[in-house]
Design an enzyme around this catalytic site. Structure first.
Site, PDB file in Angstrom:
ATOM      1  N   TYR A 148     -43.035 -13.231 -40.066  1.00  0.00           N
ATOM      2  CA  TYR A 148     -42.105 -14.339 -39.750  1.00  0.00           C
ATOM      3  C   TYR A 148     -41.086 -14.490 -40.877  1.00  0.00           C
ATOM      4  O   TYR A 148     -39.869 -14.573 -40.636  1.00  0.00           O
ATOM      5  CB  TYR A 148     -42.901 -15.627 -39.560  1.00  0.00           C
ATOM      6  CG  TYR A 148     -42.070 -16.866 -39.305  1.00  0.00           C
ATOM      7  CD1 TYR A 148     -41.501 -17.110 -38.050  1.00  0.00           C
ATOM      8  CD2 TYR A 148     -41.854 -17.810 -40.312  1.00  0.00           C
ATOM      9  CE1 TYR A 148     -40.750 -18.252 -37.812  1.00  0.00           C
ATOM     10  CE2 TYR A 148     -41.109 -18.955 -40.084  1.00  0.00           C
ATOM     11  CZ  TYR A 148     -40.556 -19.175 -38.837  1.00  0.00           C
ATOM     12  OH  TYR A 148     -39.799 -20.315 -38.608  1.00  0.00           O
TER      13      TYR A 148
ATOM     14  N   ASP B 104     -36.194 -19.326 -21.688  1.00  0.00           N
ATOM     15  CA  ASP B 104     -37.481 -19.584 -22.325  1.00  0.00           C
ATOM     16  C   ASP B 104     -38.563 -19.041 -21.402  1.00  0.00           C
ATOM     17  O   ASP B 104     -38.365 -18.929 -20.191  1.00  0.00           O
ATOM     18  CB  ASP B 104     -37.663 -21.094 -22.554  1.00  0.00           C
ATOM     19  CG  ASP B 104     -38.654 -21.432 -23.657  1.00  0.00           C
ATOM     20  OD1 ASP B 104     -38.233 -22.031 -24.661  1.00  0.00           O
ATOM     21  OD2 ASP B 104     -39.849 -21.103 -23.515  1.00  0.00           O
TER      22      ASP B 104
ATOM     23  N   ASP C  31     -38.996 -13.771 -20.928  1.00  0.00           N
ATOM     24  CA  ASP C  31     -39.700 -13.407 -22.165  1.00  0.00           C
ATOM     25  C   ASP C  31     -38.709 -12.609 -22.999  1.00  0.00           C
ATOM     26  O   ASP C  31     -38.368 -11.467 -22.671  1.00  0.00           O
ATOM     27  CB  ASP C  31     -40.947 -12.574 -21.847  1.00  0.00           C
ATOM     28  CG  ASP C  31     -41.709 -12.213 -23.129  1.00  0.00           C
ATOM     29  OD1 ASP C  31     -41.145 -12.353 -24.240  1.00  0.00           O
ATOM     30  OD2 ASP C  31     -42.865 -11.770 -23.004  1.00  0.00           O
TER      31      ASP C  31
ATOM     32  N   VAL D  81     -39.370 -29.219 -39.911  1.00  0.00           N
ATOM     33  CA  VAL D  81     -38.869 -30.114 -38.870  1.00  0.00           C
ATOM     34  C   VAL D  81     -40.049 -30.605 -38.029  1.00  0.00           C
ATOM     35  O   VAL D  81     -40.882 -29.804 -37.582  1.00  0.00           O
ATOM     36  CB  VAL D  81     -37.832 -29.397 -37.969  1.00  0.00           C
ATOM     37  CG1 VAL D  81     -37.265 -30.372 -36.943  1.00  0.00           C
ATOM     38  CG2 VAL D  81     -36.714 -28.802 -38.820  1.00  0.00           C
TER      39      VAL D  81
ATOM     40  N   ASN E 270     -32.241 -19.325 -30.976  1.00  0.00           N
ATOM     41  CA  ASN E 270     -33.178 -20.319 -31.539  1.00  0.00           C
ATOM     42  C   ASN E 270     -34.645 -19.913 -31.447  1.00  0.00           C
ATOM     43  O   ASN E 270     -35.441 -20.283 -32.305  1.00  0.00           O
ATOM     44  CB  ASN E 270     -32.953 -21.656 -30.807  1.00  0.00           C
ATOM     45  CG  ASN E 270     -34.055 -22.647 -31.073  1.00  0.00           C
ATOM     46  OD1 ASN E 270     -34.125 -23.252 -32.141  1.00  0.00           O
ATOM     47  ND2 ASN E 270     -34.970 -22.810 -30.108  1.00  0.00           N
TER      48      ASN E 270
ATOM     49  N   THR F 205     -41.567 -31.049 -35.201  1.00  0.00           N
ATOM     50  CA  THR F 205     -41.715 -30.726 -33.775  1.00  0.00           C
ATOM     51  C   THR F 205     -43.183 -30.911 -33.375  1.00  0.00           C
ATOM     52  O   THR F 205     -44.073 -31.004 -34.233  1.00  0.00           O
ATOM     53  CB  THR F 205     -41.332 -29.266 -33.517  1.00  0.00           C
ATOM     54  OG1 THR F 205     -42.210 -28.449 -34.296  1.00  0.00           O
ATOM     55  CG2 THR F 205     -39.898 -28.985 -33.900  1.00  0.00           C
TER      56      THR F 205
ATOM     57  N   LYS G 229     -37.008 -13.977 -40.739  1.00  0.00           N
ATOM     58  CA  LYS G 229     -36.057 -15.043 -41.037  1.00  0.00           C
ATOM     59  C   LYS G 229     -35.070 -14.631 -42.130  1.00  0.00           C
ATOM     60  O   LYS G 229     -33.900 -15.042 -42.105  1.00  0.00           O
ATOM     61  CB  LYS G 229     -36.816 -16.319 -41.419  1.00  0.00           C
ATOM     62  CG  LYS G 229     -37.559 -16.952 -40.242  1.00  0.00           C
ATOM     63  CD  LYS G 229     -36.577 -17.381 -39.162  1.00  0.00           C
ATOM     64  CE  LYS G 229     -37.218 -17.762 -37.860  1.00  0.00           C
ATOM     65  NZ  LYS G 229     -36.249 -18.094 -36.806  1.00  0.00           N
TER      66      LYS G 229
END
Ligand SMILES: NC(=O)c1ccc[n+]([C@@H]2O[C@H](COP(=O)([O-])OP(=O)(O)OC[C@H]3O[C@@H](n4cnc5c(N)ncnc54)[C@H](O)[C@@H]3O)[C@@H](O)[C@H]2O)c1
Length: 252
Positions: A159, A44, A67, A192, A94, A194, A163
């Site tokens: 995005y 990460d 990165d 979700v 992920n 988060t 996906k």
């Protein structure tokens, strides 16, 4: 709601790579594998949350600063991690960033950057772990997609396209890697809860829309996604590959 989490004894002996594990769903996945006794390495770029999470989970959980949009650095960090901690049995692709953008403002550079953050590294991380998995006789790769492309999320075409591509990528990789005993599956979460979703997107109107569209009238929590990831990583799913698992409380 039960908090019971299954134990998969085979995961105790596994070395697991997770991208974007410092926060959100990724952090729940890191924790879930740590609870199974796996050796976990998460990659990460978050230099604040990453070390704090690793330090809180003991000696078998390791943070690597990376990165993921830098494909050369990705290749180097994954090779170094495999040399230090052992070849990976499991990869969870992920990391992502669901920034919004209107069509008119997107430049070619911005489009490429969005695909680099949301799609490209899933391929290159897979490329990096394949030789080690082949040496070990197999492995499991879980690619995080989203129902965003099935329900038509607004103001995020790069995005959403990424996906959708991840589901196609999953089918291509599963076919090519199956003969080496490597399973590749795709997981599509719904909304979700988060911290980033709470901070940036969850309005009372969206909350109402989610509950109206889902069969189950509750927000999904990160550990509920992590529970499905570890199932796909474990030998409980040993003949499951080339599949899409939708975890969206019945929205799509
Ligand atoms: N939260 C949701 O509602 C939801 C819904 C559907 C799908 N998903 C998918 O689940 C996955 C996790 O999502 P999340 O909501 O936990 O995201 P998040 O934004 O909360 O966390 C993403 C993590 O990835 C890291 N990251 C981002 N870009 C990076 C880069 N270039 N290099 C290294 N690390 C980077 C971030 O630092 C962060 O730790 C993503 O693939 C996302 O598309 C999430």
């Amino acid at each position: 709601m039960s908090n019971a989490v299954a134990t998969y004894p085979d995961l105790k002996a596994k070395t697991v790579a997770i991208t974007g594990g410092a926060s959100g769903i990724g952090a729940a996945i890191v924790l879930a594998f740590a609870e199974q006794g796996s050796r976990v390495v998460f990659f990460d770029k978050d230099m604040n949350a990453g070390p704090v999470l690793a330090d809180s989970l003991g000696n078998d959980v390791h943070f690597v600063k990376l990165d993921l949009t830098d494909a050369d650095a990705l290749s180097c960090r994954f090779a170094e991690a495999a040399a230090e901690f052992g070849a990976f049995d499991v990869l969870v692709n992920n990391a992502a960033r669901d920034d919004r953008h209107d069509i008119g403002s997107v430049t070619p550079e911005y489009w490429r950057e969005r695909l680099a953050v949301n799609l490209d590294h899933q391929f290159f991380a897979t490329q990096a772990v394949i030789p080690g998995m082949i040496d070990k006789g197999g492995g499991s790769i879980v690619n995080m997609s989203s129902i965003a492309w099935r329900i038509g999320l607004e103001n995020a075409p790069a995005y959403v396209a990424s996906k959708a591509a991840i589901e196609g990528l999953t089918h291509a990789l599963a076919r090519d890697l199956g003969p080496s005993g490597i399973r590749v599956n795709c997981l599509l979460p719904g909304f979700v809860r988060t911290q980033r979703q709470l901070d940036k997107w969850l309005t009372p109107e969206l909350h109402e829309q989610i509950l109206r569209n889902q069969c189950l009238k509750q927000l999904i929590e990160p550990p509920q996604i992590a529970a499905m990831v570890i199932m796909l990583a474990s030998s409980a799913s040993q003949v499951v590959t080339n599949q899409t698992l939708v975890v969206d409380a019945g929205w799509s």
